[in-house]
Design a protein around this motif. Structure first.
Motif, short mmCIF file in Angstrom:
data_model
loop_
_atom_site.label_atom_id
_atom_site.label_comp_id
_atom_site.label_asym_id
_atom_site.label_seq_id
_atom_site.Cartn_x
_atom_site.Cartn_y
_atom_site.Cartn_z
N ASP A 39 -12.60 -23.36 -0.09
CA ASP A 39 -12.72 -23.99 -1.62
C ASP A 39 -14.07 -22.80 -2.04
N VAL A 40 -13.92 -21.77 -2.75
CA VAL A 40 -14.53 -20.97 -3.30
C VAL A 40 -15.64 -21.48 -4.53
N PRO A 41 -16.21 -21.79 -4.39
CA PRO A 41 -17.54 -23.12 -5.82
C PRO A 41 -17.46 -22.09 -6.57
N ALA A 42 -17.17 -22.54 -7.77
CA ALA A 42 -18.02 -21.46 -9.45
C ALA A 42 -19.46 -21.26 -8.82
N ASN A 43 -19.42 -19.69 -9.77
CA ASN A 43 -21.13 -19.59 -9.53
C ASN A 43 -21.46 -19.09 -7.97
N GLY A 44 -20.99 -19.06 -7.43
CA GLY A 44 -21.49 -19.04 -5.87
C GLY A 44 -20.81 -18.48 -4.62
N GLU A 45 -20.57 -18.69 -2.87
CA GLU A 45 -20.21 -17.90 -2.39
C GLU A 45 -19.09 -18.72 -1.29
N LEU A 46 -18.49 -17.89 -0.41
CA LEU A 46 -17.71 -18.74 0.53
C LEU A 46 -18.08 -17.27 1.57
N ASP A 47 -19.26 -18.27 2.59
CA ASP A 47 -19.07 -16.90 3.57
C ASP A 47 -18.46 -17.14 4.30
N PHE A 48 -18.27 -15.94 5.50
CA PHE A 48 -17.62 -16.73 6.25
C PHE A 48 -18.07 -15.74 7.79
N ALA A 49 -19.40 -16.20 8.78
CA ALA A 49 -19.77 -15.23 9.33
C ALA A 49 -19.55 -15.88 10.42
N GLY B 15 -20.89 -17.76 13.94
CA GLY B 15 -21.41 -19.13 14.20
C GLY B 15 -20.79 -19.57 13.18
N GLY B 16 -19.41 -19.48 12.21
CA GLY B 16 -19.45 -20.38 10.93
C GLY B 16 -17.91 -20.62 10.97
N ASN B 17 -17.52 -20.28 9.19
CA ASN B 17 -16.23 -20.06 9.35
C ASN B 17 -16.22 -18.96 9.65
N HIS B 18 -14.26 -18.89 9.53
CA HIS B 18 -14.15 -17.43 10.18
C HIS B 18 -12.60 -16.91 10.30
N LEU B 19 -11.82 -15.55 10.69
CA LEU B 19 -10.83 -16.07 10.69
C LEU B 19 -10.13 -15.23 11.85
N MET B 20 -8.72 -15.55 12.26
CA MET B 20 -9.00 -15.95 13.30
C MET B 20 -7.22 -15.37 13.77
N PHE B 21 -7.09 -13.69 14.09
CA PHE B 21 -5.99 -12.99 14.00
C PHE B 21 -5.68 -13.62 14.91
N GLU B 22 -4.10 -13.61 15.43
CA GLU B 22 -3.20 -14.37 16.33
C GLU B 22 -1.68 -13.80 16.51
N GLU B 23 -1.62 -13.55 17.97
CA GLU B 23 -1.07 -12.64 18.23
C GLU B 23 -0.88 -11.03 17.68
N LEU B 24 -1.62 -10.34 17.93
CA LEU B 24 -1.87 -9.07 17.41
C LEU B 24 -0.70 -8.24 17.24
N LYS B 25 -0.07 -7.38 16.50
CA LYS B 25 1.22 -6.57 16.92
C LYS B 25 0.50 -5.12 17.93
N HIS B 26 -1.03 -4.88 17.58
CA HIS B 26 -1.53 -3.57 18.65
C HIS B 26 -2.98 -3.78 18.51
N LYS B 27 -4.07 -4.11 19.55
CA LYS B 27 -5.40 -3.63 19.37
C LYS B 27 -5.85 -3.20 18.96
N PRO B 28 -6.98 -3.47 17.44
CA PRO B 28 -7.62 -2.32 17.26
C PRO B 28 -8.50 -2.27 17.36
N LYS B 29 -9.37 -0.63 16.87
CA LYS B 29 -10.76 -0.48 17.69
C LYS B 29 -11.67 0.23 17.42
N GLN B 30 -12.17 0.50 17.50
CA GLN B 30 -14.09 -0.11 16.54
C GLN B 30 -13.15 1.31 16.12
#
Length: 164
Positions: free
Chosen positions: A100-110, A112-127
């Motif tokens: 949920d992205v609450p009305a007048n609020g925030e959705l935080d991905f940080a 230790g909490g919510n996050h994305l998992m990129f699976e089966e990378l086509k190439h490894k990104p570098k810094q």
């Protein structure tokens, strides 16, 4: 000359116009209410720590909403076969169908909490690389984000995300 029919007609016409004006403004109010319910989303602070593995990476960002509620339903990117949404509670990671992205609020991905998992990378990104990602929502148009790849140990202070 009898002015009564003319006066009656003028009163009826004025009443009809007044009523029409009322109905127009009420439909205008409905349109204004609908606009207030419309999400106004902005993404900031996106980053991907340089992945340790060749096949998986994580991603973080904050979605700020200055309008009505919405829902993040999926994320896509050409860098990975699949991107899944995850929450972490009590040190347990769990895949989520949406957030949920609450009305007048925030959705935080940080860390230790919510996050994305990129699976089966086509190439490894570098810094220093940037990864193009598209966020898909239930109500809002998709948002494209350039996600910078940071040092593996990068961890910004909460609420200090830089705008993108």
């Amino acid at each position: 000359m009898n002015h009564r029919p003319l006066l009656s007609g003028a009163v009826a016409l004025a009443a009809g116009l007044a009523l029409a004006g009322c109905s127009d403004s009420s439909s205008g109010d409905k349109a204004a209410d609908k606009a207030a319910d419309k999400p106004e989303l902005k993404v900031a602070g996106a980053f991907m720590p340089e992945p340790a593995m060749d096949t998986m990476a994580s991603g973080f960002f904050t979605v700020t909403n200055k309008g009505g509620d919405d829902k993040l339903t999926s994320v896509t990117s050409s860098i990975a076969q699949q991107i899944t949404l995850h929450s972490t509670k009590n040190n347990a990671m769990k895949e989520q169908k949406s957030f949920d992205v609450p009305a007048n609020g925030e959705l935080d991905f940080a860390r230790g909490g919510n996050h994305l998992m990129f699976e089966e990378l086509k190439h490894k990104p570098k810094q220093g690389d940037k990864v193009a990602v598209t966020l898909h929502f239930e109500k809002s148009d998709p948002i494209e984000v350039e996600v910078p790849v940071k040092a593996a140990t990068y961890n910004p202070k909460p609420g200090k995300h830089a705008s993108h």
